[in-house]
Design an enzyme around this catalytic site. Structure first.
Site, mmCIF file in Angstrom:
data_model
loop_
_atom_site.group_PDB
_atom_site.id
_atom_site.type_symbol
_atom_site.label_atom_id
_atom_site.label_comp_id
_atom_site.label_asym_id
_atom_site.label_seq_id
_atom_site.Cartn_x
_atom_site.Cartn_y
_atom_site.Cartn_z
ATOM 1 N N ASP A 1 -8.486 -36.144 -30.329
ATOM 2 C CA ASP A 1 -8.528 -35.793 -31.742
ATOM 3 C C ASP A 1 -9.981 -35.632 -32.178
ATOM 4 O OD1 ASP A 1 -8.590 -36.848 -34.837
ATOM 5 O OD2 ASP A 1 -6.810 -35.678 -34.357
ATOM 6 N N ASN B 1 -13.784 -29.437 -42.733
ATOM 7 C CA ASN B 1 -13.136 -28.285 -43.371
ATOM 8 C C ASN B 1 -13.430 -28.248 -44.868
ATOM 9 O OD1 ASN B 1 -12.007 -26.706 -41.429
ATOM 10 N ND2 ASN B 1 -9.957 -27.578 -41.550
ATOM 11 N N GLU C 1 -6.229 -30.428 -35.366
ATOM 12 C CA GLU C 1 -7.441 -30.686 -34.602
ATOM 13 C C GLU C 1 -7.165 -31.572 -33.396
ATOM 14 O OE1 GLU C 1 -6.696 -31.745 -37.561
ATOM 15 O OE2 GLU C 1 -7.367 -33.798 -37.996
ATOM 16 N N ASP D 1 -12.386 -23.288 -38.073
ATOM 17 C CA ASP D 1 -11.778 -22.607 -36.913
ATOM 18 C C ASP D 1 -12.811 -22.370 -35.826
ATOM 19 O OD1 ASP D 1 -9.504 -20.490 -38.870
ATOM 20 O OD2 ASP D 1 -9.429 -22.603 -38.310
#
Length: 960
Positions: A836, A844, A880, A853
């Site tokens: 993770d 973000n 993620e 991204d």
């Protein structure tokens, strides 16, 4: 010169057999001990015997132990009597003497043995059955003798009536020698037993008061092993043999004696010592095996000498060319290098300089010399002096000198490797930190010459070329270099770099190393090997580089005994004059860490390992080993209802064993071998594509479709010996509905139904044609809708994640189930890493989803660099979160991989970290594939709770 890193990994030591104590240092035989934690019985073993099939039997306080090389099994005697004596009869059965009982071990029909008491067979009644201790069981061609406290009993081999005689209390041990039964009687001496009479032998009164542990038959006399030394007995009488061997023996409490196949004999003492004398009664070995008395000795079919002591059972590989030196011989620290010089073995160890000299009593002890306060790295005998590299510099020692003189001294850079020139006997190269020191032999002694700076080269192997002063250097940081120097002045005339442009493809991770073999310079880089030809390097695709799993570690040593190629975990040998390379496991597969091979001036080959220094003495005798036998110990079938069937363990004739449908198989292989580390592998022809990995002796085969199958099995011992392969053929019977007549009947029924349906369809043909015309337009629209749905489903089934380019979650789920069942069938481990990206949501929110991204794609690319796409599966699990599937990887190795991945991401320019959860197991039928993901996911959240940027393991991994 073998590769050297700037920081040496110091090694421990084991060594070899004994030639002549006046010539070399004897080592201890390779050994293996079995205590109560292995046998699961009380300490205290009193007797030993080896059956014709190679199994070991040991008389113990709890009964008789039986050992097949893997399992210890106990057979108890009546009234829980101890087993005091054992012997193998002419019928191949084991005869046992206990307390108030004697008998034999006979097959029980289920692969085991059962005790049969023979008191009735001996005709003993009433008080005659109160035997007390049955001290001796003696097997002879005439039958088996049982010697108790007051009686000697013979069970004739031909089955005739048993005989028994009273024995005086002064009688001690009996011995079967040649065709006579001899004994020692206290106060009388050495006698011959003749039908109940004890007849004194000529001169036998000499042993009236001297204990006699053993008698060995020689060609023209009897060798008597006593507590007063060695005696000779012949028709002229009994006399003591003078000499060091008798004097040594007289100082020991000898208890048991055994002659070996090479003509030597061994004596076990009550003080825990084992003495070995050769045929000329010269002491070969004097081993201190502890404080517990040695009560019995026996030899197995694989040249193994077994010792029964008051505490444990020990197996020594004796006689054998292989032996070891180590901590028991007083060696301190890990030996880095070794050399034979001035009649002694010199060791450069992590604890300094040590010397071992031959010892007349067979117990050499290492002597630590006060010539350095730190480590010693290298030793080399050349031109009558011993050069010694230590942390503080370089020493030189002449024959008989009490202390060395110092040739080179440096506060930070000692000499950690020495190499004699192949072309100039008066030139030696020394590696000293960032320099090469040239040593010249002038005016009868070695002197320091010029120094060559290596610059930024991290040297990993140094070899001399075709002329003095031509040096080839491996570099753990880069390409191979060839230097041409003036050996006298140290001036560097030229330097050439051999990289990709010169045929040598350099791995940035491993750099390069060099070694010399068969007159050529060879190099390795990563997993590739190269040899120098016509001014450039070309790929080396011939053994031994193709044999090893770690080519970048390989080094080759050419000796009078042949060529040796080795890495830290493998040792290969090509005997002199032969072309084939053979793997060597001199101490079993558990012994590894090979770092140096050298053939000494004393004629002994020595090999440094992680656990010590092995020795191979070519002059030591080698016993011809009997062939091993591979068989099936048990075959049990199970069905889903819990029912079990015991099947035959071998095929009788050409007919395969018949297995009912729906049954799985549990098989156990058997190979009687006293060598440790037995392993097995198999191939189920028509089912498995190739041989399995080497594993233990248990195999599970799930239920198979009907048909004939052939299971081929191979085995090997810890030293690499292999018996002939075995094939087990079995036939899986069909269910009732799979039988041919049921299938034919079913086909006829289906055919009848098909005809009926066809006729009905003909009747409806016209109506359906009209119906089709009316609904054509609606059906076209319906089919168009169905096609759109199909395309949408196909898009959902795509296996690639559009954003990151790695596999998607569906591909992960399919791959997990596929690898789960494959590992279940092969009993291999399966591990999963859940990865993770830490604080991704915050990233973000701060930078926007487009930047997020980009980061995800970058993380995916870095993860892709950390896995093997041919064997492993990397997938995006969602958001993620990623998952890495590792078939065949144990949980401990997966944990190490996870830490490498975490560190690689953290040290990259991504500016982000990851948390990783690790789970692994060997799949079993009670578990589901998804359970492994859940365990890894739980471990991941434990890592996140612990602060992120870390690896957490499932509880099963931590417990392991």
């Amino acid at each position: 010169m073998r590769p050297f890193l700037p920081l040496l990994v110091l090694l421990g030591l084991l060594a070899c057999p004994v030639v002549s104590l006046a010539e070399t240092v004897p080592g201890a035989p390779l050994s293996r001990s079995f205590g109560s934690e292995h046998t699961r019985v009380k300490p205290g073993h009193m007797a030993l015997a080896t059956s014709p099939d190679g199994e070991l039997y040991a008389g113990n306080q709890d009964g008789v132990l039986r050992f097949n090389g893997i399992d210890w099994r106990l057979t108890m005697l009546p009234a829980r009597s101890a087993a005091h004596s054992l012997a193998i009869g002419t019928d191949g059965l084991v005869y046992v003497g206990g307390y108030d009982t004697f008998g034999r071990l006979a097959p029980d029909g289920e692969g085991g043995v059962a005790y049969e008491e023979l008191l009735d067979t001996a005709g003993l009644t009433g008080d005659q059955r109160h035997l007390g201790f049955v001290f001796q069981t003696i097997s002879t061609p005439d039958g088996v003798y049982f010697r108790s406290e007051k009686r000697l009993i013979l069970l004739p081999a031909d089955g005739s009536k048993a005989r028994h005689w009273p024995v005086p209390e002064t009688a001690r041990s009996f011995y079967w020698v040649g065709e006579d039964l001899l004994a020692r009687v206290q106060g009388q001496g050495l006698v011959r037993f003749e039908d109940g009479k004890l007849v004194l032998l000529p001169g036998g009164e000499a042993l009236a008061d001297i204990p006699l542990p053993g008698i060995v038959a020689r060609e023209d006399h009897l060798l008597l092993v006593t507590n007063d030394g060695f005696y000779r007995a012949d028709e002229h009488g009994v006399s003591r043999l003078p000499g060091p061997a008798s004097d040594l023996l007289a100082g020991e409490r000898a208890y048991t004696v055994l002659d070996l196949s090479d003509g030597s004999l061994v004596v076990g003492t009550l003080d825990g010592s084992l003495l070995r004398f050769d045929a000329q009664l010269r002491i070969r070995q004097n081993l201190n095996l502890g404080t517990y008395g040695i009560l019995a000795l026996s030899v197995d079919r694989e040249s193994g000498l077994w010792l029964a002591t008051e505490n444990e059972l020990t197996r020594l590989t004796l006689p054998s060319p292989w032996s070891h030196l180590g901590e028991d011989q007083g060696i301190a620290g890990n030996p880095n290098d070794f050399e034979w010089f001035d009649g002694a073995l010199w060791l450069a160890t992590s604890q300094g300089v040590q010397r071992m000299r031959p010892s007349e009593d067979g117990q050499p002890v290492a002597e630590r010399l006060p010539w350095t306060e730190y480590e010693a790295y290298a030793v080399l005998a050349a031109k009558g002096e011993l050069l010694i590299g230590v942390r503080e510099g370089l020493l030189a020692l002449g024959p008989g000198d009490d202390a060395p003189r110092r040739l080179h001294e440096h506060q930070n850079h000692g000499v950690f490797a020495l190499m004699a020139s192949r072309h100039d006997p008066e030139l030696v190269y020394g590696l000293s930190g960032p320099d090469v020191v040239l040593l010249h032999h002038r005016q009868g002694r070695w002197q320091q010459g010029p120094r060559l700076s290596l610059g930024d080269i991290s040297i990993f192997g140094l070899e001399e070329g075709d002329v003095a002063g031509e040096l080839w250097l491996g570099d753990s940081r880069g390409a191979v270099q060839r230097w041409t120097i003036d050996p006298q002045t140290g001036a560097v005339d030229s330097r050439e770099v051999y990289d990709d442009s010169r045929g040598l493809v350099v791995s940035p991770q491993f750099g390069t190393s060099v070694y010399r073999f068969e007159g050529r310079i060879h190099a390795t880089s990563g997993e590739a090997g190269f040899r120098f030809e016509d001014g450039r390097f070309v790929p080396d695709e011939a053994p031994p580089i193709t044999l090893v799993a770690r080519p970048h570690e390989m080094y080759v040593e050419q000796t009078p005994l042949g060529d040796y190629a080795y890495t830290t975990r493998e040792l290969w040998h090509r005997p002199k004059g032969e072309t084939q390379w053979q793997p060597l496991y001199p101490g079993g597969r558990g012994m590894a860490g090979y770092s140096s091979v050298r053939f000494g001036q004393d004629g002994v080959l020595r090999i440094a390992t992680w656990t010590g220094l092995l020795q191979f003495d070519p002059d030591e005798s080698r016993t011809e080993l009997q062939p091993l036998q591979l068989a099936m110990e048990s075959v049990v079938a199970h069905n889903e209802a819990g029912e079990s069937l015991v099947l035959p363990t071998r095929n009788d004739g050409a007919e395969p064993v018949r297995l009912p449908p729906g049954y799985s198989l549990s098989l156990r292989f058997a190979m009687v071998s006293m060598e440790s580390g037995a392993e097995f592998r198999y191939i189920l022809h028509g089912v498995t594509p190739d041989w399995s990995e080497w594993a233990d002796r248990d195999l599970f085969i799930r239920a198979l479709p009907p048909g004939d199958y052939a299971l081929e099995v191979q085995a090997r011992t810890g030293t690499g010996r292999q018996p002939a392969a075995m094939t087990y053929r079995f036939r899986v019977l069909p269910f009732w509905y799979q039988q041919w007549w049921v299938q034919v009947l079913g086909a006829l029924v289906v055919l009848g139904l098909a005809v009926t349906v066809a006729m009905w369809l003909v009747r409806l043909r016209t109506e359906r044609f009209l119906e089709a015309n009316r609904r054509l337009e609606a059906r076209i629209a319906e089919r168009t809708h169905e096609l759109e749905d199909a395309n949408r489903k196909l898009a959902e089934l795509a296996t690639e994640d559009a954003l990151t380019g790695v596999a998607n979650r569906r591909a992960l789920e399919n791959g997990l189930r596929r690898e789960w069942f494959r590992c279940l069938d092969q009993r291999r481990p399966l591990s999963v890493l859940m990865i993770d990206v830490d604080h991704f949501k915050a990233y973000n929110d701060a930078h926007g989803h487009l930047e997020g991204d980009v980061q995800l794609r970058g993380i995916a690319q870095r993860l892709s660099q950390q896995h093997d796409p041919q064997r492993e599966l990397l997938a995006r699990y969602g958001g993620e979160e990623f998952a890495l599937l590792l078939p065949g990887v144990r949980a401990e190795e997966a944990l190490r991989r996870a830490e490498l991945i975490r560190a690689a991401i953290a040290s990259s320019d991504a500016g982000m970290t990851v948390s990783i959860g690790v789970a692994g197991m060997v799949p079993d039928v009670q578990s589901e594939p998804d359970s492994l993901l859940r365990r890894a996911d739980a471990a991941l959240y434990e890592a996140k709770r612990a602060g992120r940027n870390r690896v957490a393991a499932d509880a099963g991994v931590a417990a392991g």
